[in-house]
Design an enzyme around this catalytic site. Structure first.
Site, PDB file in Angstrom:
ATOM      1  N   ASP A 288     -30.780 -69.139  65.533  1.00  0.00           N
ATOM      2  CA  ASP A 288     -30.038 -67.944  65.087  1.00  0.00           C
ATOM      3  C   ASP A 288     -28.654 -67.798  65.725  1.00  0.00           C
ATOM      4  OD1 ASP A 288     -30.150 -65.585  63.377  1.00  0.00           O
ATOM      5  OD2 ASP A 288     -30.170 -64.400  65.211  1.00  0.00           O
TER       6      ASP A 288
ATOM      7  N   ASN B  44     -34.363 -80.699  52.422  1.00  0.00           N
ATOM      8  CA  ASN B  44     -32.958 -80.553  52.836  1.00  0.00           C
ATOM      9  C   ASN B  44     -32.510 -81.682  53.761  1.00  0.00           C
ATOM     10  OD1 ASN B  44     -32.675 -78.227  51.322  1.00  0.00           O
ATOM     11  ND2 ASN B  44     -33.264 -76.866  53.006  1.00  0.00           N
TER      12      ASN B  44
ATOM     13  N   HIS C 208     -23.218 -67.203  64.598  1.00  0.00           N
ATOM     14  CA  HIS C 208     -24.521 -66.954  63.961  1.00  0.00           C
ATOM     15  C   HIS C 208     -25.031 -68.287  63.406  1.00  0.00           C
ATOM     16  CE1 HIS C 208     -26.892 -64.341  60.825  1.00  0.00           C
ATOM     17  NE2 HIS C 208     -27.617 -64.580  61.890  1.00  0.00           N
TER      18      HIS C 208
ATOM     19  N   GLY D 194     -38.077 -78.848  53.560  1.00  0.00           N
ATOM     20  CA  GLY D 194     -38.081 -80.191  54.156  1.00  0.00           C
ATOM     21  C   GLY D 194     -37.165 -81.162  53.428  1.00  0.00           C
TER      22      GLY D 194
ATOM     23  N   ARG E  98     -31.452 -54.097  59.929  1.00  0.00           N
ATOM     24  CA  ARG E  98     -30.215 -53.668  60.571  1.00  0.00           C
ATOM     25  C   ARG E  98     -29.457 -52.694  59.675  1.00  0.00           C
ATOM     26  NH1 ARG E  98     -26.866 -57.072  60.252  1.00  0.00           N
ATOM     27  NH2 ARG E  98     -28.022 -58.814  59.385  1.00  0.00           N
TER      28      ARG E  98
ATOM     29  N   ASN F   1     -38.288 -57.883  54.937  1.00  0.00           N
ATOM     30  CA  ASN F   1     -37.667 -58.215  56.223  1.00  0.00           C
ATOM     31  C   ASN F   1     -38.674 -58.116  57.375  1.00  0.00           C
ATOM     32  OD1 ASN F   1     -35.414 -58.993  57.877  1.00  0.00           O
ATOM     33  ND2 ASN F   1     -35.173 -56.859  58.516  1.00  0.00           N
ATOM     34  N   SER F   2     -39.971 -58.282  57.054  1.00  0.00           N
ATOM     35  CA  SER F   2     -40.955 -58.312  58.141  1.00  0.00           C
ATOM     36  C   SER F   2     -40.714 -59.585  58.955  1.00  0.00           C
ATOM     37  CB  SER F   2     -42.377 -58.273  57.590  1.00  0.00           C
ATOM     38  OG  SER F   2     -42.576 -59.286  56.636  1.00  0.00           O
ATOM     39  N   ARG F   3     -41.023 -59.517  60.239  1.00  0.00           N
ATOM     40  CA  ARG F   3     -40.642 -60.616  61.131  1.00  0.00           C
ATOM     41  C   ARG F   3     -41.738 -60.962  62.129  1.00  0.00           C
ATOM     42  NH1 ARG F   3     -34.815 -62.414  60.981  1.00  0.00           N
ATOM     43  NH2 ARG F   3     -34.054 -61.263  59.202  1.00  0.00           N
TER      44      ARG F   3
ATOM     45  N   LYS G 181     -28.091 -59.632  68.531  1.00  0.00           N
ATOM     46  CA  LYS G 181     -26.855 -59.536  67.767  1.00  0.00           C
ATOM     47  C   LYS G 181     -25.793 -58.730  68.520  1.00  0.00           C
ATOM     48  CE  LYS G 181     -28.026 -62.094  64.344  1.00  0.00           C
ATOM     49  NZ  LYS G 181     -29.289 -62.054  63.751  1.00  0.00           N
TER      50      LYS G 181
ATOM     51  N   CYS H 148     -30.989 -66.540  55.101  1.00  0.00           N
ATOM     52  CA  CYS H 148     -30.527 -67.594  54.193  1.00  0.00           C
ATOM     53  C   CYS H 148     -30.899 -68.991  54.674  1.00  0.00           C
ATOM     54  CB  CYS H 148     -29.035 -67.480  53.961  1.00  0.00           C
ATOM     55  SG  CYS H 148     -28.605 -66.066  52.934  1.00  0.00           S
ATOM     56  N   GLY H 149     -31.874 -69.091  55.579  1.00  0.00           N
ATOM     57  CA  GLY H 149     -32.433 -70.414  55.842  1.00  0.00           C
ATOM     58  C   GLY H 149     -32.161 -71.064  57.182  1.00  0.00           C
ATOM     59  N   LYS H 150     -31.639 -70.331  58.180  1.00  0.00           N
ATOM     60  CA  LYS H 150     -31.393 -70.965  59.482  1.00  0.00           C
ATOM     61  C   LYS H 150     -32.695 -71.388  60.166  1.00  0.00           C
ATOM     62  CE  LYS H 150     -28.961 -67.586  61.147  1.00  0.00           C
ATOM     63  NZ  LYS H 150     -29.024 -66.816  59.895  1.00  0.00           N
TER      64      LYS H 150
ATOM     65  N   SER I 216     -27.733 -63.859  57.179  1.00  0.00           N
ATOM     66  CA  SER I 216     -29.093 -63.423  57.489  1.00  0.00           C
ATOM     67  C   SER I 216     -30.040 -63.721  56.334  1.00  0.00           C
ATOM     68  CB  SER I 216     -29.093 -61.926  57.776  1.00  0.00           C
ATOM     69  OG  SER I 216     -28.220 -61.667  58.857  1.00  0.00           O
TER      70      SER I 216
ATOM     71  N   TYR J 276     -35.919 -51.194  65.782  1.00  0.00           N
ATOM     72  CA  TYR J 276     -36.251 -52.468  65.155  1.00  0.00           C
ATOM     73  C   TYR J 276     -35.115 -53.479  65.171  1.00  0.00           C
ATOM     74  CZ  TYR J 276     -38.178 -55.732  61.728  1.00  0.00           C
ATOM     75  OH  TYR J 276     -38.659 -56.845  61.089  1.00  0.00           O
ATOM     76  N   GLY J 277     -35.476 -54.704  65.391  1.00  0.00           N
ATOM     77  CA  GLY J 277     -34.605 -55.861  65.165  1.00  0.00           C
ATOM     78  C   GLY J 277     -33.247 -55.759  65.829  1.00  0.00           C
TER      79      GLY J 277
HETATM   80  P1  GTP Z   1     -32.049 -64.488  59.971  1.00  0.00           P
HETATM   81  O1  GTP Z   1     -33.151 -64.587  60.954  1.00  0.00           O
HETATM   82  O2  GTP Z   1     -32.050 -63.217  59.193  1.00  0.00           O
HETATM   83  O3  GTP Z   1     -30.694 -64.751  60.560  1.00  0.00           O
HETATM   84  O4  GTP Z   1     -32.316 -65.551  58.801  1.00  0.00           O
HETATM   85  P2  GTP Z   1     -32.409 -67.130  58.677  1.00  0.00           P
HETATM   86  O5  GTP Z   1     -31.079 -67.648  58.242  1.00  0.00           O
HETATM   87  O6  GTP Z   1     -33.013 -67.737  59.877  1.00  0.00           O
HETATM   88  O7  GTP Z   1     -33.347 -67.277  57.401  1.00  0.00           O
HETATM   89  P3  GTP Z   1     -34.794 -67.961  57.228  1.00  0.00           P
HETATM   90  O8  GTP Z   1     -34.780 -69.418  57.601  1.00  0.00           O
HETATM   91  O9  GTP Z   1     -35.781 -67.116  57.898  1.00  0.00           O
HETATM   92  O10 GTP Z   1     -34.979 -67.898  55.648  1.00  0.00           O
HETATM   93  C1  GTP Z   1     -34.997 -66.723  54.927  1.00  0.00           C
HETATM   94  C2  GTP Z   1     -35.572 -66.889  53.569  1.00  0.00           C
HETATM   95  O11 GTP Z   1     -34.989 -67.980  52.868  1.00  0.00           O
HETATM   96  C3  GTP Z   1     -37.074 -67.128  53.585  1.00  0.00           C
HETATM   97  O12 GTP Z   1     -37.674 -66.337  52.609  1.00  0.00           O
HETATM   98  C4  GTP Z   1     -37.193 -68.596  53.251  1.00  0.00           C
HETATM   99  O13 GTP Z   1     -38.407 -68.883  52.615  1.00  0.00           O
HETATM  100  C5  GTP Z   1     -35.987 -68.843  52.352  1.00  0.00           C
HETATM  101  N1  GTP Z   1     -35.514 -70.244  52.458  1.00  0.00           N
HETATM  102  C6  GTP Z   1     -35.209 -70.903  53.588  1.00  0.00           C
HETATM  103  N2  GTP Z   1     -34.832 -72.182  53.333  1.00  0.00           N
HETATM  104  C7  GTP Z   1     -34.893 -72.325  51.994  1.00  0.00           C
HETATM  105  C8  GTP Z   1     -34.613 -73.409  51.102  1.00  0.00           C
HETATM  106  O14 GTP Z   1     -34.237 -74.514  51.500  1.00  0.00           O
HETATM  107  N3  GTP Z   1     -34.781 -73.169  49.764  1.00  0.00           N
HETATM  108  C9  GTP Z   1     -35.189 -71.949  49.297  1.00  0.00           C
HETATM  109  N4  GTP Z   1     -35.320 -71.793  47.983  1.00  0.00           N
HETATM  110  N5  GTP Z   1     -35.475 -70.907  50.100  1.00  0.00           N
HETATM  111  C10 GTP Z   1     -35.326 -71.089  51.434  1.00  0.00           C
HETATM  112  C1  SPV Z   2     -30.392 -61.214  61.107  1.00  0.00           C
HETATM  113  O1  SPV Z   2     -30.421 -60.190  60.426  1.00  0.00           O
HETATM  114  O2  SPV Z   2     -29.483 -62.062  61.001  1.00  0.00           O
HETATM  115  C2  SPV Z   2     -31.473 -61.493  62.073  1.00  0.00           C
HETATM  116  C3  SPV Z   2     -32.450 -60.444  62.340  1.00  0.00           C
HETATM  117  O3  SPV Z   2     -31.513 -62.572  62.638  1.00  0.00           O
HETATM  118  S1  SPV Z   2     -31.844 -59.205  63.396  1.00  0.00           S
HETATM  119  O4  SPV Z   2     -32.241 -59.529  64.749  1.00  0.00           O
HETATM  120  O5  SPV Z   2     -32.451 -57.950  62.960  1.00  0.00           O
HETATM  121  O6  SPV Z   2     -30.403 -59.141  63.314  1.00  0.00           O
HETATM  122 MN    MN Z   3     -29.681 -63.779  62.226  1.00  0.00          MN
END
Ligand code: GTP
Ligand code: SPV
Ligand code: MN
Length: 604
Positions: free
Chosen positions: A291, A516, A240, A514, A83, A387-389, A220, A264-266, A262, A211-212
């Protein structure tokens, strides 16, 4: 008037009864000058036809059917991989309405600037017309959108991510209103890229990206920016957030929603698999969303959440059978991979997947790649972009919750804010009440990830993980949060988590993923008043004896390192918060400043 050929449509004849829709499509086609219009009905037959076309044009590569059934590979332009927030605008009549955190342009100026970019941009291309619903079509809360796009890749992604097709058109009916989403990749020129939102016109114009979040306009752009604007007027919230259910051994399910910035682990938290000791006891996780959450106050005064999406557009790197087995299972079939490594046998690979790297492949940049490759500075060249998806149907997730289909949403017992901090925030803390929780969310900050263009790792303020996604003035947004709290009979508890604290050597202090679940179960204990908590200046933290740490071998020192509060660092952060909040001027709710003052006193 530009001539539009008849519908290129192979299914049952689709009836377009909505005059506004017909007129708008005609007008936009006149502007973009596609050589044909293709109305999508959402059928499987249509899907196969579009896939075949996309493979023929080179937009998609069909992956090895044995390894990746029904799946495809796509590479976006190498300068179009995340983005672009600097090119994203909220175009309200007054700048005040957009607020200091959004880029703003006056609507007339924005339309005038983008119009030439769209002018003739679809020559020799098709314009796909995508009617879709965000939210279950049979839900009273669903919102209809129609996206026009010249990208088959975008069309096929939107098909996975939204309720796309005839049902959405039917719901729209002859008189209904819809979000008008115009998208053209044009020539993917960064200098002519704009992602424009006109909340007062219920319109989105996106040009120059494929993209995205820039291009899948239901996500978004509509389900967060436009929806948050609507929500403030209509008394609900677009956030979000992931939505997850935790089933206890007695079969009771408690739902939580969590906002993390974004990447950060959702996605990971939404589908975590509890370690065996918890599985054996009977704990289960159910995924409702990963998301976006639309939240509203139910008739009973509780907060309800629904996931307006149908798919996952998830981060690939780092995903493997250990970190996120459910994501691996979800992407096993019917998936579109973007910007990962493509191998000779038409399979895909990425950094952080288990097992050896292939001997050779084509990188996300479209260049030959082999393991160990470095650039002139000796820095490893990645096969997959950070940021590959993957885009996959949510229903393929093994932990998919049938309560996804509850049209009024699932009742939320707790909200979680989460950040990526190497040190500042502890593993978990609880807010004292709703107002304090709103402050915790409003004062969030996090290290920047690869999900948006910009400097990696730089800490920035990101209130409620919505900084890039709030479609109006965030001061009013904070007020809206406070107001929603007042409308709730029993507001959900609010927590803050940080899975990313590091030791001086730069290693994560908490195993995450896990594991968590341990933190979530402590939250459930708190909700049910089963355990006390320890008060520190920023909120309430667990006693070590109150969190189930069986099997982690965690020393007291490690625990302390996860929770240690660095006053200096917090005072510094408070200063940074003050600067940030000052940008809102007098519109900022006094509760926010009041909470901030309280924290300052406690820290002193
Ligand atoms: P968007 O789709 O961008 O909104 O992101 P998201 O918040 O869904 O993030 P996602 O769960 O895809 O995690 C993004 C990155 O954080 C990945 O590289 C994961 O491996 C890493 N990650 C997720 N959960 C954890 C965790 O509990 N610990 C650590 N160290 N890394 C984590
Ligand atoms: C984010 O960036 O928070 C995403 C991917 O979930 S995108 O759809 O590109 O916004
Ligand atoms: Mn997102």
């Amino acid at each position: 008037m530009y001539f539009i050929s008849s519908f290129d449509y192979t299914g049952d004849e689709m009836k377009i009864t909505n005059k506004k829709l017909k007129n708008w499509v005609q007008k936009m086609a006149t502007l973009c000058q596609p050589d044909r219009l293709v109305w999508l009905n959402g059928s499987n037959q249509e899907k196969r036809r579009l896939e075949t076309e996309a493979v023929k044009s080179g937009e998609l590569v069909k992956l090895n059917e044995k390894k990746w059934p029904g799946s495809f590979y796509h590479r976006s332009h190498f300068l179009d991989v995340a983005r672009t927030e600097s090119l994203t605008f909220i175009c309200t009549k007054s700048q005040e309405e957009a607020g200091p955190t959004n880029n703003w342009m006056a609507p007339s100026q924005a339309y005038a600037k983008a119009r030439p970019y769209f002018q003739g941009a679809m020559k020799k291309r098709a314009m796909y017309v995508l009617p879709f619903s965000m939210g279950l079509v049979n839900s009273p809360f669903a919102k209809i959108g129609v996206q026009l796009t010249d990208s088959l890749y975008v069309a096929l992604n939107m098909r996975i991510m939204t309720h796309l097709g005839e049902a959405a058109l039917k719901k729209l009916g002859p008189e209904g209103d819809f979000t008008k989403c115009l998208h053209s990749k044009a020539n993917l020129d960064e200098k002519k890229r704009l992602i424009l939102h006109f909340p007062e016109d219920n319109t989105i114009w996106s040009v120059g990206s494929g993209y995205g979040g820039n291009a899948l306009l239901g996500k978004k752009c509509m389900a967060l920016r436009i929806a948050s604007f609507m929500g403030e007027k209509e008394g609900w919230m677009a956030e979000h957030m992931l939505i997850v259910g935790i089933e206890d051994p007695k079969g009771r399910i408690t739902y939580l929603a969590a906002a993390f910035p974004s990447a950060c682990g959702k996605t990971n938290l939404a589908m975590l698999i509890p370690p065996e000791i918890f599985r054996k006891k009977g704990y289960k996780i159910w995924t409702v969303g990963d998301d976006i959450a639309w939240l509203r106050i139910g008739k009973d005064g509780s907060l309800y959440a629904q996931n307006p999406e149908t798919g996952i557009f998830g981060v690939v790197p780092g995903t493997n059978n250990k970190t996120n087995p459910h994501a691996v299972a979800t992407m096993r079939k019917n998936t579109i991979f973007t910007n990962v490594l493509l191998t000779k046998d038409r399979s895909v690979w990425w950094e952080g997947v288990k097992g050896p790297a292939p001997q050779e492949g084509i990188s996300w940049k479209g260049e030959p790649w082999r393991p160990g490759l470095t650039d002139e500075k000796g820095i490893p060249i990645l096969g997959a972009h950070p940021n590959s998806r993957f885009t996959a149907p949510l229903i393929q997730c093994p932990s998919f919750s049938k309560h996804y289909f509850d049209t009024k949403g699932v009742p939320i017992s707790a909200l979680i804010f989460g950040a990526r901090h190497a040190s500042l925030s502890p593993l978990v803390y609880e807010a004292r009440d709703w107002e304090h929780g709103v402050y915790v969310g409003a004062s969030m900050s996090s290290e920047r990830t690869a999900a948006q263009v910009g400097k990696l790792g730089e800490v920035r303020r990101d209130p409620m993980a919505m900084l890039p996604f709030c479609g109006y003035n965030m001061a009013a947004y904070f007020q809206h949060w406070l107001d929603i709290g007042k409308g709730l009979k029993k507001p959900p508890r609010i927590f803050h988590v940080n899975w990313f604290r590091k030791d001086p050597q730069g290693r994560f202090l908490w195993p995450g993923f896990g594991e968590n679940i341990r933190v979530l179960l402590w939250m459930l204990d708190r909700l049910n008043n089963r355990v006390p908590a320890k008060e520190i200046p920023i909120g309430l933290i667990p006693n070590k004896t109150d969190m189930n740490l069986t099997g982690l071998n965690m020393s007291d020192e490690q625990w302390d390192a996860l929770f240690q509060l660095n006053r200096e660092e917090w005072l510094k952060d408070l200063n940074n918060q003050k600067e940030f909040f000052a940008t809102f001027g007098r519109g900022l709710p006094e509760e926010i400043l009041g909470q901030q003052e309280k924290l300052l006193q406690k820290l002193k």
